[in-house]
Write a protein that holds these residues in place. Structure first.
Motif, mmCIF file in Angstrom:
data_model
loop_
_atom_site.group_PDB
_atom_site.id
_atom_site.type_symbol
_atom_site.label_atom_id
_atom_site.label_comp_id
_atom_site.label_asym_id
_atom_site.label_seq_id
_atom_site.Cartn_x
_atom_site.Cartn_y
_atom_site.Cartn_z
ATOM 1 N N ALA A 1 2.159 -0.121 -3.317
ATOM 2 C CA ALA A 1 3.253 -0.709 -3.922
ATOM 3 C C ALA A 1 4.486 -0.015 -3.773
ATOM 4 O O ALA A 1 5.604 0.233 -4.687
ATOM 5 N N THR A 2 4.773 0.721 -2.664
ATOM 6 C CA THR A 2 5.838 1.635 -2.316
ATOM 7 C C THR A 2 6.515 0.964 -1.037
ATOM 8 O O THR A 2 5.813 0.104 -0.264
ATOM 9 N N ARG A 3 7.722 0.972 -0.850
ATOM 10 C CA ARG A 3 8.580 0.285 0.277
ATOM 11 C C ARG A 3 7.797 1.035 1.643
ATOM 12 O O ARG A 3 7.933 0.022 2.605
ATOM 13 N N ASP A 4 7.362 2.128 1.616
ATOM 14 C CA ASP A 4 6.810 2.621 2.908
ATOM 15 C C ASP A 4 5.228 2.259 3.123
ATOM 16 O O ASP A 4 5.079 2.533 4.442
ATOM 17 N N TYR A 5 4.795 1.667 2.114
ATOM 18 C CA TYR A 5 3.223 1.237 2.472
ATOM 19 C C TYR A 5 3.161 0.131 3.573
ATOM 20 O O TYR A 5 3.831 -0.968 3.104
ATOM 21 N N GLY A 6 2.363 0.137 4.527
ATOM 22 C CA GLY A 6 2.272 -0.937 5.288
ATOM 23 C C GLY A 6 1.051 -0.813 6.058
ATOM 24 O O GLY A 6 0.173 -0.195 5.895
ATOM 25 N N ILE A 7 1.110 -1.642 7.376
ATOM 26 C CA ILE A 7 -0.377 -1.968 7.975
ATOM 27 C C ILE A 7 -0.778 -0.580 8.414
ATOM 28 O O ILE A 7 -2.171 -0.010 8.341
ATOM 29 N N LEU A 8 -0.135 0.337 9.021
ATOM 30 C CA LEU A 8 -0.668 1.718 9.574
ATOM 31 C C LEU A 8 -1.232 2.803 8.290
ATOM 32 O O LEU A 8 -1.747 3.584 8.542
ATOM 33 N N SER A 9 -0.383 2.620 7.325
ATOM 34 C CA SER A 9 -0.725 3.332 6.014
ATOM 35 C C SER A 9 -1.932 2.957 5.694
ATOM 36 O O SER A 9 -2.940 3.695 5.423
ATOM 37 N N VAL A 10 -2.350 1.697 5.734
ATOM 38 C CA VAL A 10 -3.745 0.983 5.154
ATOM 39 C C VAL A 10 -4.970 1.481 6.340
ATOM 40 O O VAL A 10 -5.889 2.013 5.957
ATOM 41 N N LEU A 11 -4.492 1.241 7.648
ATOM 42 C CA LEU A 11 -5.300 1.484 8.586
ATOM 43 C C LEU A 11 -5.698 3.040 8.713
ATOM 44 O O LEU A 11 -6.942 3.325 8.751
ATOM 45 N N MET A 12 -4.892 3.703 8.781
ATOM 46 C CA MET A 12 -5.033 5.084 9.131
ATOM 47 C C MET A 12 -5.907 5.823 7.956
ATOM 48 O O MET A 12 -6.669 6.710 8.042
ATOM 49 N N GLN A 13 -5.251 5.328 6.698
ATOM 50 C CA GLN A 13 -5.989 6.034 5.572
ATOM 51 C C GLN A 13 -7.205 5.689 5.321
ATOM 52 O O GLN A 13 -8.092 6.086 4.819
ATOM 53 N N THR A 14 -7.613 4.078 5.680
ATOM 54 C CA THR A 14 -9.071 3.914 5.658
ATOM 55 C C THR A 14 -10.103 4.832 6.537
ATOM 56 O O THR A 14 -11.072 4.911 5.975
ATOM 57 N N TRP A 15 -9.484 5.150 7.781
ATOM 58 C CA TRP A 15 -10.596 6.202 8.484
ATOM 59 C C TRP A 15 -10.210 7.511 8.715
ATOM 60 O O TRP A 15 -10.841 8.199 9.092
ATOM 61 N N LEU B 1 -12.800 10.461 8.513
ATOM 62 C CA LEU B 1 -13.837 10.543 7.450
ATOM 63 C C LEU B 1 -15.088 10.086 8.412
ATOM 64 O O LEU B 1 -15.010 9.527 9.391
ATOM 65 N N SER B 2 -16.477 10.514 7.393
ATOM 66 C CA SER B 2 -17.691 10.101 8.247
ATOM 67 C C SER B 2 -17.725 8.601 8.357
ATOM 68 O O SER B 2 -18.465 8.167 9.509
ATOM 69 N N GLU B 3 -17.118 7.882 7.250
ATOM 70 C CA GLU B 3 -17.408 6.537 7.343
ATOM 71 C C GLU B 3 -16.002 5.971 6.907
ATOM 72 O O GLU B 3 -15.434 6.903 6.115
ATOM 73 N N SER B 4 -15.577 4.733 6.889
ATOM 74 C CA SER B 4 -14.528 4.103 6.401
ATOM 75 C C SER B 4 -14.500 4.504 4.823
ATOM 76 O O SER B 4 -15.700 4.730 4.002
ATOM 77 N N ARG B 5 -13.124 4.422 4.307
ATOM 78 C CA ARG B 5 -13.066 5.275 2.886
ATOM 79 C C ARG B 5 -13.805 4.262 1.793
ATOM 80 O O ARG B 5 -14.453 4.732 0.840
ATOM 81 N N HIS C 1 -17.572 -4.382 6.033
ATOM 82 C CA HIS C 1 -18.571 -5.167 6.731
ATOM 83 C C HIS C 1 -18.214 -5.618 8.148
ATOM 84 O O HIS C 1 -18.989 -5.673 8.900
ATOM 85 N N ASN C 2 -17.016 -5.777 8.349
ATOM 86 C CA ASN C 2 -16.515 -6.365 9.568
ATOM 87 C C ASN C 2 -15.132 -5.696 10.007
ATOM 88 O O ASN C 2 -13.966 -6.367 9.097
ATOM 89 N N GLU C 3 -14.934 -4.842 10.770
ATOM 90 C CA GLU C 3 -13.642 -4.247 10.967
ATOM 91 C C GLU C 3 -12.582 -5.020 11.427
ATOM 92 O O GLU C 3 -11.398 -5.038 11.040
ATOM 93 N N ARG C 4 -12.920 -6.188 12.245
ATOM 94 C CA ARG C 4 -11.930 -7.063 13.003
ATOM 95 C C ARG C 4 -11.458 -7.843 11.774
ATOM 96 O O ARG C 4 -10.195 -7.882 11.819
ATOM 97 N N VAL C 5 -12.328 -8.325 10.941
ATOM 98 C CA VAL C 5 -11.903 -9.065 9.637
ATOM 99 C C VAL C 5 -10.858 -8.385 8.746
ATOM 100 O O VAL C 5 -9.838 -8.892 8.454
ATOM 101 N N TYR C 6 -11.422 -7.011 8.532
ATOM 102 C CA TYR C 6 -10.488 -6.119 7.776
ATOM 103 C C TYR C 6 -9.174 -6.042 8.384
ATOM 104 O O TYR C 6 -8.032 -6.146 7.641
ATOM 105 N N ARG C 7 -9.043 -5.858 9.810
ATOM 106 C CA ARG C 7 -7.780 -5.486 10.315
ATOM 107 C C ARG C 7 -6.715 -6.562 10.327
ATOM 108 O O ARG C 7 -5.576 -6.549 10.155
ATOM 109 N N THR C 8 -7.490 -8.033 10.483
ATOM 110 C CA THR C 8 -6.613 -9.147 10.672
ATOM 111 C C THR C 8 -6.101 -9.297 9.062
ATOM 112 O O THR C 8 -4.986 -9.671 9.022
#
Ligand code: SAM
Length: 261
Positions: free
Chosen positions: A143-157, A187-191, A195-202
């Motif tokens: 919910a911030t202006r800076d939050y985007g695809i790479l924030s989510v993906l990098m913070q996920t792993w 992280l040792s596993e995603s945060r 179940h399916n990384e491809r679906v998550y990224r899409t």
């Protein structure tokens, strides 16, 4: 300066030893480490990395700079000349884990991050310098202006930490923007379970493609059927009027698992 910096390769050479000290402290290297540096340039960081006794692979696109680096003749330094985005990382890095330490070419830093995500298993730590705006995005919360695809993906792993802000005067030539060094620890596993990384990224990509739209309309525009979207949002108690940029990592994981299962 024997070499004229080339703008097309994003060449801003680091000249501030205090910043290099901070990068080195976080990289925490010993002679047992294997390190990769993207874009060694004139070698300011390269020399300090080699000073730790670590084994270093430096990847440089600029043939002139790569030729200068070979003059170092250090048995711990291997230089590969080429575009880091086009090289085959799995073939180049056969003995993981590696630490990746770099003052990145800012024009391609997002593409490099996507490539890192595709080769996560190769790296035990990343210490990377970015243009400050990109760094802010990578560490941003929902919910911030800076939050985007790479924030989510990098913070996920990765655990993402800011290390130090760097002013333009720390480089030659000084860039027009502020910079920041970030540390990423895998992280040792995603945060949250995915179940399916491809679906998550899409899904994440779809949620952010049209930031001003609601999550429902963004996903519709990305090709999912209204029926699937409505079932998914209602099963996960998510208001279809929310914007994609308000979804937390946990919510993205839950929605993508619903789509997968
Ligand atoms: N590490 C040096 C320093 O800190 O002074 C130079 C950093 S400069 C910001 C970015 C470096 O990346 C330059 O040396 C540039 O030639 C190199 N570079 C640019 N695009 C590249 C690419 N696609 N693949 C490999 N290196 C690249």
């Amino acid at each position: 300066m024997p070499i004229r910096p080339k703008k097309k390769f994003g060449q801003n050479f680091l000249q501030n030893e205090h910043v290099i000290d901070r990068i080195l402290a976080v990289a925490d290297l010993s002679e047992n480490d294997r390190v990769v540096e993207i874009g060694p340039g004139l070698g300011a960081l390269t020399d300090r990395l080699l000073g730790t006794g670590a084994h270093l692979l430096a990847v440089e696109v600029d043939h002139d700079l790569a030729a200068l680096l070979t003059e170092r003749d250090d048995p711990n330094l291997k230089i590969t000349t080429g575009d880091v985005l086009k090289l085959d990382w799995a073939a180049l890095l056969p003995e993981p884990p590696y630490k990746l330490v770099a003052n990145l070419p800012y024009n391609i830093s997002s593409q490099i991050l996507f490539k890192i995500l595709d080769h996560r298993g190769l790296f035990s730590r990343l210490v990377l310098m970015f243009q400050k705006e990109v760094g802010d995005r990578l560490a941003a919360v929902p919910a911030t202006r800076d939050y985007g695809i790479l924030s989510v993906l990098m913070q996920t792993w990765y655990d993402v930490k800011r290390v130090v802000r760097v002013s333009p005067g720390s480089f030659y030539p000084p860039p027009k923007v502020e910079s920041v060094v970030l540390q990423f620890d895998p992280l040792s596993e995603s945060r949250f379970t995915i179940h399916n990384e491809r679906v998550y990224r899409t899904l994440v990509r779809g949620a952010f493609t049209q930031r001003r739209k609601t999550i429902r309309n963004s996903l519709l525009a990305s090709g999912w059927s209204a029926e699937t979207i409505d079932r998914m949002l209602s099963a996960n108690d998510i208001d279809p009027k929310r914007r994609g940029e308000t979804l937390t990592l946990r919510e993205f994981a839950e929605l993508s698992n619903f789509l997968t299962d």
